[in-house]
Motif scaffolding. Sequence first.
Motif, PDB file in Angstrom:
ATOM      1  N   HIS A 165       0.831  -1.201   0.000  1.00 56.48           N
ATOM      2  CA  HIS A 165       0.000   0.000   0.000  1.00 56.48           C
ATOM      3  C   HIS A 165       0.867   1.253   0.000  1.00 56.48           C
ATOM      4  O   HIS A 165       1.008   1.903   1.028  1.00 56.48           O
ATOM      5  CB  HIS A 165      -0.912   0.016   1.231  1.00 56.48           C
ATOM      6  CG  HIS A 165      -1.762  -1.210   1.327  1.00 56.48           C
ATOM      7  ND1 HIS A 165      -1.505  -2.233   2.210  1.00 56.48           N
ATOM      8  CD2 HIS A 165      -2.856  -1.568   0.621  1.00 56.48           C
ATOM      9  CE1 HIS A 165      -2.410  -3.191   2.037  1.00 56.48           C
ATOM     10  NE2 HIS A 165      -3.237  -2.814   1.088  1.00 56.48           N
ATOM     11  N   PRO A 166       1.478   1.545  -1.163  1.00 55.97           N
ATOM     12  CA  PRO A 166       2.351   2.723  -1.210  1.00 55.97           C
ATOM     13  C   PRO A 166       1.558   3.977  -0.851  1.00 55.97           C
ATOM     14  O   PRO A 166       0.389   4.085  -1.221  1.00 55.97           O
ATOM     15  CB  PRO A 166       2.833   2.769  -2.659  1.00 55.97           C
ATOM     16  CG  PRO A 166       2.181   1.669  -3.379  1.00 55.97           C
ATOM     17  CD  PRO A 166       1.299   0.903  -2.443  1.00 55.97           C
ATOM     18  N   PRO A 167       2.191   4.900  -0.129  1.00 55.91           N
ATOM     19  CA  PRO A 167       1.466   6.090   0.311  1.00 55.91           C
ATOM     20  C   PRO A 167       1.068   6.955  -0.884  1.00 55.91           C
ATOM     21  O   PRO A 167       1.851   7.109  -1.819  1.00 55.91           O
ATOM     22  CB  PRO A 167       2.489   6.824   1.187  1.00 55.91           C
ATOM     23  CG  PRO A 167       3.815   6.314   0.740  1.00 55.91           C
ATOM     24  CD  PRO A 167       3.599   4.905   0.262  1.00 55.91           C
ATOM     25  N   SER A 168      -0.160   7.447  -0.884  1.00 50.00           N
ATOM     26  CA  SER A 168      -0.524   8.402  -1.925  1.00 50.00           C
ATOM     27  C   SER A 168      -0.737   9.748  -1.258  1.00 50.00           C
ATOM     28  O   SER A 168      -1.769   9.989  -0.650  1.00 50.00           O
ATOM     29  CB  SER A 168      -1.776   7.940  -2.667  1.00 50.00           C
ATOM     30  OG  SER A 168      -2.881   7.964  -1.800  1.00 50.00           O
ATOM     31  N   VAL A 169       0.282  10.550  -1.309  1.00 46.14           N
ATOM     32  CA  VAL A 169       0.164  11.890  -0.754  1.00 46.14           C
ATOM     33  C   VAL A 169       0.330  12.895  -1.882  1.00 46.14           C
ATOM     34  O   VAL A 169       1.220  12.773  -2.705  1.00 46.14           O
ATOM     35  CB  VAL A 169       1.199  12.171   0.364  1.00 46.14           C
ATOM     36  CG1 VAL A 169       0.682  11.701   1.702  1.00 46.14           C
ATOM     37  CG2 VAL A 169       2.531  11.533   0.067  1.00 46.14           C
ATOM     38  N   LYS A 170      -0.565  13.853  -1.921  1.00 46.72           N
ATOM     39  CA  LYS A 170      -0.550  14.809  -3.026  1.00 46.72           C
ATOM     40  C   LYS A 170       0.105  16.118  -2.624  1.00 46.72           C
ATOM     41  O   LYS A 170       0.452  16.939  -3.447  1.00 46.72           O
ATOM     42  CB  LYS A 170      -1.974  15.052  -3.523  1.00 46.72           C
ATOM     43  CG  LYS A 170      -2.597  13.783  -4.100  1.00 46.72           C
ATOM     44  CD  LYS A 170      -3.960  14.038  -4.689  1.00 46.72           C
ATOM     45  CE  LYS A 170      -4.567  12.737  -5.225  1.00 46.72           C
ATOM     46  NZ  LYS A 170      -4.853  11.757  -4.140  1.00 46.72           N
ATOM     47  N   LYS A 171       0.246  16.292  -1.329  1.00 49.45           N
ATOM     48  CA  LYS A 171       0.825  17.550  -0.862  1.00 49.45           C
ATOM     49  C   LYS A 171       2.003  17.228   0.051  1.00 49.45           C
ATOM     50  O   LYS A 171       1.953  16.255   0.800  1.00 49.45           O
ATOM     51  CB  LYS A 171      -0.247  18.332  -0.100  1.00 49.45           C
ATOM     52  CG  LYS A 171      -0.104  19.822  -0.272  1.00 49.45           C
ATOM     53  CD  LYS A 171      -1.092  20.585   0.571  1.00 49.45           C
ATOM     54  CE  LYS A 171      -0.679  22.053   0.607  1.00 49.45           C
ATOM     55  NZ  LYS A 171      -0.913  22.653   1.902  1.00 49.45           N
ATOM     56  N   ASN A 172       3.030  18.068   0.001  1.00 46.21           N
ATOM     57  CA  ASN A 172       4.217  17.852   0.848  1.00 46.21           C
ATOM     58  C   ASN A 172       4.774  16.444   0.686  1.00 46.21           C
ATOM     59  O   ASN A 172       5.193  15.807   1.655  1.00 46.21           O
ATOM     60  CB  ASN A 172       3.894  18.081   2.329  1.00 46.21           C
ATOM     61  CG  ASN A 172       3.481  19.503   2.609  1.00 46.21           C
ATOM     62  OD1 ASN A 172       3.952  20.412   1.948  1.00 46.21           O
ATOM     63  ND2 ASN A 172       2.604  19.695   3.570  1.00 46.21           N
ATOM     64  N   THR A 173       4.762  15.972  -0.569  1.00 52.12           N
ATOM     65  CA  THR A 173       5.181  14.593  -0.835  1.00 52.12           C
ATOM     66  C   THR A 173       6.563  14.291  -0.263  1.00 52.12           C
ATOM     67  O   THR A 173       6.758  13.269   0.397  1.00 52.12           O
ATOM     68  CB  THR A 173       5.189  14.336  -2.351  1.00 52.12           C
ATOM     69  OG1 THR A 173       3.992  14.872  -2.885  1.00 52.12           O
ATOM     70  CG2 THR A 173       5.265  12.871  -2.671  1.00 52.12           C
ATOM     71  N   GLU A 174       7.508  15.210  -0.533  1.00 54.99           N
ATOM     72  CA  GLU A 174       8.879  15.006  -0.060  1.00 54.99           C
ATOM     73  C   GLU A 174       8.910  14.817   1.458  1.00 54.99           C
ATOM     74  O   GLU A 174       9.589  13.948   1.984  1.00 54.99           O
ATOM     75  CB  GLU A 174       9.746  16.232  -0.407  1.00 54.99           C
ATOM     76  CG  GLU A 174       9.924  16.458  -1.887  1.00 54.99           C
ATOM     77  CD  GLU A 174      10.921  15.467  -2.472  1.00 54.99           C
ATOM     78  OE1 GLU A 174      11.995  15.322  -1.858  1.00 54.99           O
ATOM     79  OE2 GLU A 174      10.609  14.835  -3.499  1.00 54.99           O
ATOM     80  N   PHE A 175       8.166  15.668   2.120  1.00 59.34           N
ATOM     81  CA  PHE A 175       8.126  15.646   3.578  1.00 59.34           C
ATOM     82  C   PHE A 175       7.641  14.289   4.094  1.00 59.34           C
ATOM     83  O   PHE A 175       8.273  13.666   4.942  1.00 59.34           O
ATOM     84  CB  PHE A 175       7.214  16.764   4.091  1.00 59.34           C
ATOM     85  CG  PHE A 175       6.903  16.663   5.561  1.00 59.34           C
ATOM     86  CD1 PHE A 175       7.800  17.114   6.515  1.00 59.34           C
ATOM     87  CD2 PHE A 175       5.697  16.103   6.003  1.00 59.34           C
ATOM     88  CE1 PHE A 175       7.518  17.008   7.869  1.00 59.34           C
ATOM     89  CE2 PHE A 175       5.405  15.993   7.351  1.00 59.34           C
ATOM     90  CZ  PHE A 175       6.319  16.446   8.289  1.00 59.34           C
ATOM     91  N   TRP A 176       6.526  13.829   3.534  1.00 55.30           N
ATOM     92  CA  TRP A 176       5.959  12.560   4.011  1.00 55.30           C
ATOM     93  C   TRP A 176       6.855  11.381   3.676  1.00 55.30           C
ATOM     94  O   TRP A 176       7.065  10.497   4.496  1.00 55.30           O
ATOM     95  CB  TRP A 176       4.561  12.341   3.426  1.00 55.30           C
ATOM     96  CG  TRP A 176       3.581  13.302   4.003  1.00 55.30           C
ATOM     97  CD1 TRP A 176       2.968  14.348   3.361  1.00 55.30           C
ATOM     98  CD2 TRP A 176       3.106  13.334   5.354  1.00 55.30           C
ATOM     99  NE1 TRP A 176       2.161  15.026   4.239  1.00 55.30           N
ATOM    100  CE2 TRP A 176       2.223  14.425   5.467  1.00 55.30           C
ATOM    101  CE3 TRP A 176       3.351  12.545   6.476  1.00 55.30           C
ATOM    102  CZ2 TRP A 176       1.580  14.749   6.653  1.00 55.30           C
ATOM    103  CZ3 TRP A 176       2.717  12.866   7.658  1.00 55.30           C
ATOM    104  CH2 TRP A 176       1.836  13.958   7.735  1.00 55.30           C
ATOM    105  N   LEU A 177       7.399  11.392   2.451  1.00 52.80           N
ATOM    106  CA  LEU A 177       8.250  10.266   2.056  1.00 52.80           C
ATOM    107  C   LEU A 177       9.500  10.213   2.930  1.00 52.80           C
ATOM    108  O   LEU A 177       9.943   9.132   3.335  1.00 52.80           O
ATOM    109  CB  LEU A 177       8.614  10.339   0.572  1.00 52.80           C
ATOM    110  CG  LEU A 177       7.424  10.132  -0.388  1.00 52.80           C
ATOM    111  CD1 LEU A 177       7.897  10.149  -1.836  1.00 52.80           C
ATOM    112  CD2 LEU A 177       6.664   8.838  -0.084  1.00 52.80           C
ATOM    113  N   ALA A 178      10.044  11.390   3.248  1.00 52.43           N
ATOM    114  CA  ALA A 178      11.241  11.434   4.100  1.00 52.43           C
ATOM    115  C   ALA A 178      10.897  10.906   5.499  1.00 52.43           C
ATOM    116  O   ALA A 178      11.667  10.171   6.110  1.00 52.43           O
ATOM    117  CB  ALA A 178      11.782  12.854   4.181  1.00 52.43           C
ATOM    118  N   LYS A 179       9.721  11.284   5.968  1.00 48.22           N
ATOM    119  CA  LYS A 179       9.296  10.847   7.306  1.00 48.22           C
ATOM    120  C   LYS A 179       9.121   9.322   7.343  1.00 48.22           C
ATOM    121  O   LYS A 179       9.584   8.655   8.267  1.00 48.22           O
ATOM    122  CB  LYS A 179       7.985  11.550   7.669  1.00 48.22           C
ATOM    123  CG  LYS A 179       7.527  11.256   9.081  1.00 48.22           C
ATOM    124  CD  LYS A 179       6.522  12.286   9.549  1.00 48.22           C
ATOM    125  CE  LYS A 179       6.092  12.022  10.988  1.00 48.22           C
ATOM    126  NZ  LYS A 179       7.255  11.893  11.906  1.00 48.22           N
TER     127      LYS A 179
END
Length: 148
Positions: free
Chosen positions: A78-92
């Motif tokens: 279930h890869p994360p689907s984030v549309k905003k602040n993608t870099e931030f969430w992926l780094a976290k």
Amino acid sequence: MPLDLQATEAVRRRMQRTSRKDNPFERSIRSQLHARGLRYRIHYPIPGMKRTTCDFAFPGLKIAVFLDGCFWHGCEVHPPSVKKNTEFWLAKIERNRARDVRATAHLTELGWTVLRFWEHEQTDAIVTRIASVVETRRDRHLTALRAR
Ligand SMILES: [Zn+2]
């Protein structure tokens, strides 16, 4: 509502669902274990690792259990689907994953059995697996005590 705000709202809802300690997934597993007569310590601090806990543990038997939320721990199904602040969430998420690996390695080195499960796994199967590891460890533990 503008698109980016909707995304923010979705992220917020997801955080509420799975970031909290004591989310429904954890509670369901714990209550089933409890019903089977198993007693554990919740949010047990990992020995020798600052500010890091396992979701619950059987400290006497050195068993640590982690119940990983798909979003927060970067499940590959279930890869994360984030549309905003993608870099931030992926780094976290990446930092969480790195910490998970460190915690597992650290506990294993101390002789603990580490059990990790994904939020998307069947709770029945998770409970059965934990119970069987606890039983095996307990038997070994008793045998070792008797041999003294
Ligand atoms: Zn998943």
